[in-house]
Design an enzyme around this catalytic site. Sequence first.
Site, PDB file in Angstrom:
ATOM      1  N   ASP A 229     -23.739 -12.367  39.092  1.00 46.29           N
ATOM      2  CA  ASP A 229     -23.746 -11.726  40.406  1.00 46.29           C
ATOM      3  C   ASP A 229     -24.918 -12.238  41.259  1.00 46.29           C
ATOM      4  O   ASP A 229     -25.969 -12.607  40.726  1.00 46.29           O
ATOM      5  CB  ASP A 229     -23.857 -10.200  40.172  1.00 46.29           C
ATOM      6  CG  ASP A 229     -23.333  -9.405  41.331  1.00 46.29           C
ATOM      7  OD1 ASP A 229     -22.683  -9.989  42.221  1.00 46.29           O
ATOM      8  OD2 ASP A 229     -23.561  -8.179  41.346  1.00 46.29           O
ATOM      9  N   HIS A 230     -24.729 -12.249  42.552  1.00 50.12           N
ATOM     10  CA  HIS A 230     -25.779 -12.594  43.538  1.00 50.12           C
ATOM     11  C   HIS A 230     -26.737 -13.680  43.051  1.00 50.12           C
ATOM     12  O   HIS A 230     -27.919 -13.424  42.776  1.00 50.12           O
ATOM     13  CB  HIS A 230     -26.552 -11.343  43.956  1.00 50.12           C
ATOM     14  CG  HIS A 230     -25.684 -10.382  44.707  1.00 50.12           C
ATOM     15  ND1 HIS A 230     -25.140 -10.659  45.940  1.00 50.12           N
ATOM     16  CD2 HIS A 230     -25.203  -9.163  44.372  1.00 50.12           C
ATOM     17  CE1 HIS A 230     -24.390  -9.654  46.340  1.00 50.12           C
ATOM     18  NE2 HIS A 230     -24.389  -8.739  45.392  1.00 50.12           N
TER      19      HIS A 230
ATOM     20  N   HIS B  63     -18.498  -5.610  47.818  1.00 44.47           N
ATOM     21  CA  HIS B  63     -19.807  -5.320  47.225  1.00 44.47           C
ATOM     22  C   HIS B  63     -20.284  -3.973  47.745  1.00 44.47           C
ATOM     23  O   HIS B  63     -19.736  -3.436  48.702  1.00 44.47           O
ATOM     24  CB  HIS B  63     -20.814  -6.416  47.612  1.00 44.47           C
ATOM     25  CG  HIS B  63     -20.665  -7.661  46.802  1.00 44.47           C
ATOM     26  ND1 HIS B  63     -21.526  -7.978  45.782  1.00 44.47           N
ATOM     27  CD2 HIS B  63     -19.746  -8.634  46.851  1.00 44.47           C
ATOM     28  CE1 HIS B  63     -21.135  -9.114  45.238  1.00 44.47           C
ATOM     29  NE2 HIS B  63     -20.055  -9.548  45.871  1.00 44.47           N
TER      30      HIS B  63
ATOM     31  N   SER C 268     -21.021   1.643  45.621  1.00 44.65           N
ATOM     32  CA  SER C 268     -21.569   2.983  45.335  1.00 44.65           C
ATOM     33  C   SER C 268     -21.627   3.837  46.585  1.00 44.65           C
ATOM     34  O   SER C 268     -22.013   3.366  47.662  1.00 44.65           O
ATOM     35  CB  SER C 268     -22.993   2.859  44.777  1.00 44.65           C
ATOM     36  OG  SER C 268     -22.965   2.248  43.523  1.00 44.65           O
TER      37      SER C 268
HETATM   38  O1  G3H Z   1     -23.336  -6.690  43.398  1.00 41.73           O
HETATM   39  C1  G3H Z   1     -23.546  -5.489  43.174  1.00 41.73           C
HETATM   40  C2  G3H Z   1     -23.007  -4.504  44.045  1.00 41.73           C
HETATM   41  O2  G3H Z   1     -22.562  -4.979  45.222  1.00 41.73           O
HETATM   42  C3  G3H Z   1     -23.338  -3.093  43.858  1.00 41.73           C
HETATM   43  O3  G3H Z   1     -23.631  -2.371  45.023  1.00 41.73           O
HETATM   44  O4  G3H Z   1     -25.310  -0.796  44.153  1.00 41.73           O
HETATM   45  O5  G3H Z   1     -24.095  -0.312  46.253  1.00 41.73           O
HETATM   46  O6  G3H Z   1     -22.917  -0.226  44.080  1.00 41.73           O
HETATM   47  P1  G3H Z   1     -24.022  -0.831  44.855  1.00 41.73           P
HETATM   48 ZN    ZN Z   2     -23.377  -7.042  45.549  1.00 40.47          ZN
END
Ligand code: G3H
Ligand code: ZN
Length: 303
Positions: A80-81, A215, A218
């Site tokens: 990720d990222h 993304h 949450s």
């Molecule tokens: O790449 C990780 C996410 O985009 C998580 O985002 O922490 O808002 O769930 P979040």
């Molecule tokens: Zn993310």
Amino acid sequence: MRDMRNVLELAGRDGYAVGHFNVSDLVLLKAVFSSAQELNVPVLVGASEGEREFMGVNQLAALVRSLRAEFDFPVFLNADHTHTLEKAKEAVKAGFDAVVFDASALPFEENARQTKEAVEALKTINPEILVEGEIGNIGTGSEIHELAPDLSKYLTTPAEAKQFVDFTDVDVLAPAVGNMHGMSQKMVEGKSKKRLDIERIAQIRTAARVPLTLHGGSGTDDEDLKQAISAGISIVHINTELRVAWRSGLEAGLNAQPHQVVPYKILPFAVDSVKEAALGRLRLFNHVRQFTIEEKNGMISTT
Ligand code: G3H
Ligand code: ZN
């Protein structure tokens, strides 16, 4: 066993989304895997550069590989990222299934140039690797932020999405559609929700013609998530919600046994708490799913 590309195709075809959950320790990994197993749905395990640094790139890859092999279960691993080509190559060489190459902080043209270069270089190492590119600004940090920033002027347009995908050849696109990384305290308390631009998602999906990732899942309104999935979101990333659950579960474990020092007697509280959070999201992402007879019986169909 299906591969990740196949899993995404099925999700797009049948209108559900694959849950992507970030992990940075074994508690989170156990909880995420066990929730997917319980519902018998495919799942993506994600680790950002910081999370990989903590767990070890090769060690995390070995753990996920062992779960997939031992249980013959569709669990996939995403870098990720990833902000540099060097870190992206490291993950591909370790056996990750996908990479989010994130140059979204750069101006659009430079982001596109670097992402195209990354797609070419990573597919030279593993032609099967899935590469995701990211455009627009959705903020940084899966943490509790004091205030939710106003990112409305950085939303992705369908024209940009098409131009970016055509130029870079990414397999998956992450747009900015009202989403944002992290949660405000009000979101943690359930008093405020992130809202999504559903119409924009549908237009971007039509223009880009590749699966889309949301993304910053949450704290997003449940109904918006359902609509976003039917509008073309195939992967939803959740991190902060699990981190909040991890902390409260850990505190519960410590408070329930003030003198306990045995990790495997304390940490199951955290596993249960994270699992409950992951289960809730997986049920939502898969709510339209028609389970096959084999899946209902606990066996994953390999066709
Ligand atoms: O790449 C990780 C996410 O985009 C998580 O985002 O922490 O808002 O769930 P979040
Ligand atoms: Zn993310």
